[in-house]
Design an enzyme around this catalytic site. Structure first.
Site, short mmCIF file in Angstrom:
data_model
loop_
_atom_site.label_atom_id
_atom_site.label_comp_id
_atom_site.label_asym_id
_atom_site.label_seq_id
_atom_site.Cartn_x
_atom_site.Cartn_y
_atom_site.Cartn_z
N THR A 1 -14.07 19.30 46.97
CA THR A 1 -12.92 19.02 48.31
C THR A 1 -13.85 19.23 49.33
OG1 THR A 1 -11.14 19.80 46.73
CG2 THR A 1 -11.00 19.72 49.13
N GLY B 1 -10.53 29.59 57.02
CA GLY B 1 -10.95 28.38 56.94
C GLY B 1 -11.60 27.71 58.22
N ASP C 1 -6.55 36.48 46.60
CA ASP C 1 -7.33 35.85 47.53
C ASP C 1 -7.22 36.55 49.06
OD1 ASP C 1 -8.46 32.79 48.36
OD2 ASP C 1 -7.10 33.46 49.73
N LYS D 1 -15.60 33.18 49.30
CA LYS D 1 -15.09 34.63 49.59
C LYS D 1 -15.23 35.63 48.36
CE LYS D 1 -11.34 32.02 48.40
NZ LYS D 1 -10.98 30.60 48.82
N GLU E 1 -2.59 25.18 44.42
CA GLU E 1 -3.37 24.75 43.24
C GLU E 1 -2.44 24.55 42.05
OE1 GLU E 1 -7.14 24.57 43.05
OE2 GLU E 1 -7.25 25.07 45.00
N LYS F 1 -10.69 38.13 51.16
CA LYS F 1 -10.96 37.84 52.75
C LYS F 1 -10.72 39.04 53.55
CE LYS F 1 -9.29 33.26 51.84
NZ LYS F 1 -8.10 32.21 51.92
N GLY G 1 0.08 19.65 48.06
CA GLY G 1 -1.45 19.87 48.04
C GLY G 1 -1.94 21.19 48.78
N1 LIG Z 1 -10.70 23.98 49.22
C1 LIG Z 1 -10.46 24.38 50.36
O1 LIG Z 1 -9.58 24.16 51.22
C2 LIG Z 1 -11.31 25.64 50.71
C3 LIG Z 1 -11.11 26.40 51.99
C4 LIG Z 1 -11.81 27.43 52.34
C5 LIG Z 1 -12.87 27.72 51.42
N2 LIG Z 1 -13.15 27.05 50.22
C6 LIG Z 1 -14.31 27.65 49.46
O2 LIG Z 1 -15.20 26.40 49.21
C7 LIG Z 1 -15.71 26.52 47.91
C8 LIG Z 1 -15.56 24.98 47.17
O3 LIG Z 1 -14.27 24.86 47.18
P1 LIG Z 1 -13.67 23.54 46.80
O4 LIG Z 1 -12.30 23.32 46.91
O5 LIG Z 1 -14.63 22.28 47.47
O6 LIG Z 1 -13.93 23.46 45.29
P2 LIG Z 1 -13.92 21.95 43.92
O7 LIG Z 1 -13.29 21.00 44.76
O8 LIG Z 1 -13.64 22.82 42.68
O9 LIG Z 1 -15.71 21.88 44.22
C9 LIG Z 1 -16.54 22.44 43.25
C10 LIG Z 1 -17.90 21.79 43.29
O10 LIG Z 1 -18.83 22.48 42.80
C11 LIG Z 1 -19.38 21.96 41.50
N3 LIG Z 1 -19.64 22.99 40.46
C12 LIG Z 1 -18.83 23.61 39.85
N4 LIG Z 1 -19.54 24.49 38.73
C13 LIG Z 1 -20.92 24.29 39.02
C14 LIG Z 1 -21.90 24.62 38.37
N5 LIG Z 1 -22.14 25.38 37.47
N6 LIG Z 1 -23.33 24.00 38.77
C15 LIG Z 1 -23.51 23.14 39.89
N7 LIG Z 1 -22.14 22.76 40.43
C16 LIG Z 1 -20.98 23.04 40.03
C17 LIG Z 1 -18.27 20.75 40.95
O11 LIG Z 1 -19.28 20.00 40.18
P3 LIG Z 1 -18.46 18.81 39.58
O12 LIG Z 1 -18.26 17.84 40.81
O13 LIG Z 1 -19.37 18.24 38.73
O14 LIG Z 1 -17.21 19.25 39.08
C18 LIG Z 1 -17.59 20.58 42.24
O15 LIG Z 1 -18.55 19.42 42.83
C19 LIG Z 1 -15.28 27.61 47.20
O16 LIG Z 1 -15.99 28.79 47.33
C20 LIG Z 1 -14.00 27.72 47.83
O17 LIG Z 1 -13.23 29.13 47.79
C21 LIG Z 1 -12.37 25.96 49.72
#
Ligand SMILES: NC(=O)c1ccc[n+]([C@@H]2O[C@H](COP(=O)([O-])OP(=O)(O)OC[C@H]3O[C@@H](n4cnc5c(N)ncnc54)[C@H](OP(=O)(O)O)[C@@H]3O)[C@@H](O)[C@H]2O)c1
Length: 412
Positions: free
Chosen positions: A13, A118, A185, A89, A174, A189, A171
């Site tokens: 994402t 964020g 969570d 975090k 989760e 933070k 959305g």
């Molecule tokens: N989503 C939000 O709104 C949001 C907001 C603030 C902070 N965050 C933070 O941002 C970070 C990413 O969140 P996200 O929502 O983008 O997560 P996500 O959609 O689940 O994406 C995770 C990515 O990491 C990859 N990955 C997982 N395990 C791995 C491994 N062992 N080796 C290599 N790559 C790996 C996944 O690969 P695949 O593509 O192969 O599955 C995917 O591309 C997290 O720390 C989250 O707390 C997210």
């Protein structure tokens, strides 16, 4: 042309949105800084090689999340003197000291604006804007999922389960919302914010937290009658030579700056004698919003100087702190009941600020707000009240944040 190579770990994402944004903004960034950021490689579970990406990057963006392998990749990059930007975090709240130390030792920059709030620039404000302020307290609505659910329950009268289902449909939550709704969570933070605001060793284990799963529409309705609104509030504050860091549902008076932070927005309030109070609010999550904060960190890293957390001081963590409380009781409607409850509260040093009583046939509902009192004293009183024969159901307790800010008079 000077270029700046960014290794991208994670392409979900946030990582995917960051990649798109960087490609779209690279020209504009080059025209203002003279440096063009470029993606040097992408690592996911199915593509890329970490060693190869590290070798070819000036900076690594860790957008995988969780503890491992994120922790190892961050440490290896910093040790190699490569800058790191992360939105993680979990790893910072549980392994922060090790990571900050690796950044200091490697002489590399570590930036993590997107890990808290964020796109709301709370980390930058603590590090830079408030670097000279003695921060006494930070209040934060730092989880958009729970804020959406509570706002939805307040606006529509939906139950917790209905509001959660709506959050999932839109959305904002989760499929497995456990760490959002149980407060973990937000606790992670608040640990990061407390570490920076007080320069003290604070990790997730030091934060007491409670979630919103037990909140009922009744709690919210009665609170409205008392002029209160319900939020999941994180608090980090100096208390009697120590620190208290906690997250729980709390009522806010309408005049509190965080009372107006609704829906999936986040808000953080800093209090310090030098500044009175500053509140920042905005979108707390979302791919494109978070990617914008990550790209801001990348641009800052291209231009020194670094802003690393200083080595921490040892400050005790205090667990029993003063708070205002809301108490909901269902009791038999007979003479002397209120007097007996008031006597127990008085014995424990709790002073009642307001009471609303409603008849329910043979029973009555009492909703009370008490002035700030030590939590142990109040909960002791509640245990005694719960044991009285006229009390019909388990008393319900929610903290009340009992502060409003008066803007100082203009001096011309
Ligand atoms: N989503 C939000 O709104 C949001 C907001 C603030 C902070 N965050 C933070 O941002 C970070 C990413 O969140 P996200 O929502 O983008 O997560 P996500 O959609 O689940 O994406 C995770 C990515 O990491 C990859 N990955 C997982 N395990 C791995 C491994 N062992 N080796 C290599 N790559 C790996 C996944 O690969 P695949 O593509 O192969 O599955 C995917 O591309 C997290 O720390 C989250 O707390 C997210």
């Amino acid at each position: 042309m000077t270029s700046f190579s960014v290794g991208l770990l994670g392409h979900g994402t946030v990582g995917g949105a960051f990649h798109e944004l960087l490609d779209a903004r690279a020209g504009a960034i080059e025209s203002t800084t003279g440096i063009r950021p470029e993606i040097s490689g992408v690592l996911t579970r199915s593509r890329g090689d970490f060693d190869d990406i590290l070798e070819r990057s000036d900076l690594v963006c860790e957008l995988i999340g969780g503890i491992e392998p994120a922790r190892t990749y961050i440490l290896r990059a910093l040790t190699a003197g490569k800058h790191v930007v992360t939105a993680n975090k979990q790893v910072l709240s549980q392994h922060g000291e090790e990571i900050y130390e690796a950044a200091r030792a490697g002489g590399a920059q570590l930036r993590f604006e997107a890990a808290v709030g964020g796109v709301v620039p709370v980390i930058r404000v603590i590090h830079e804007t408030l670097a000279a302020a003695h921060i006494d307290r930070v209040h934060g609505i730092v989880n958009g999922t729970t804020n959406f659910i509570l706002s939805q329950m307040t606006a529509t009268g939906e139950s917790y389960a209905e509001a959660l289902a709506e959050a999932q449909r839109l959305g904002y939550a989760e499929a497995d919302p456990s760490d959002d709704v149980n407060g973990k969570d937000a606790a992670a933070k608040m640990a990061i914010l407390a570490r920076l605001a007080f320069n003290a060793r604070v990790g997730l284990d030091d934060v007491q937290y409670e979630g919103i799963e037990a909140i009922t529409v009744d709690d919210i309705d009665y609170a409205k009658e008392l002029g209160l609104s319900l939020k999941l509030v994180g608090t980090a504050e100096r208390r009697g030579g120590g620190l208290s860091v906690r997250v729980h549902p709390a009522f806010l008076y309408g005049s509190h700056p965080l009372a107006a932070v609704n829906g999936s927005f986040n808000g953080v309030t800093f209090e310090s004698p030098a500044i009175t109070e500053i509140t920042l609010s905005g979108p707390g999550a979302g791919g494109s919003q978070t990617a914008s904060a990550v790209l801001g960190d990348v641009i800052s890293s291209m231009i020194p100087p670094p802003t690393l957390p200083a080595p921490p001081q040892d400050v005790p963590v205090v667990t029993d702190v003063e708070s205002g409380f809301y108490l909901h009781l269902q009791v038999a409607d007979r003479p002397g009941v209120l007097a007996q409850i008031a006597e127990i509260l008085g014995m424990q040093g709790c002073s009642v600020k307001s009471v609303v009583q409603k008849g329910l046939g043979d029973d009555a509902r009492l909703e009370m707000v008490v002035h700030p009192v030590l939590e142990s004293k109040f909960l002791g009183a509640v245990e005694m009240i719960a044991g009285l024969d006229f009390v019909r159901e388990r008393p319900r307790v929610i903290r009340v944040i009992d502060e409003a800010f008066e803007a100082p008079a203009a001096t011309g």
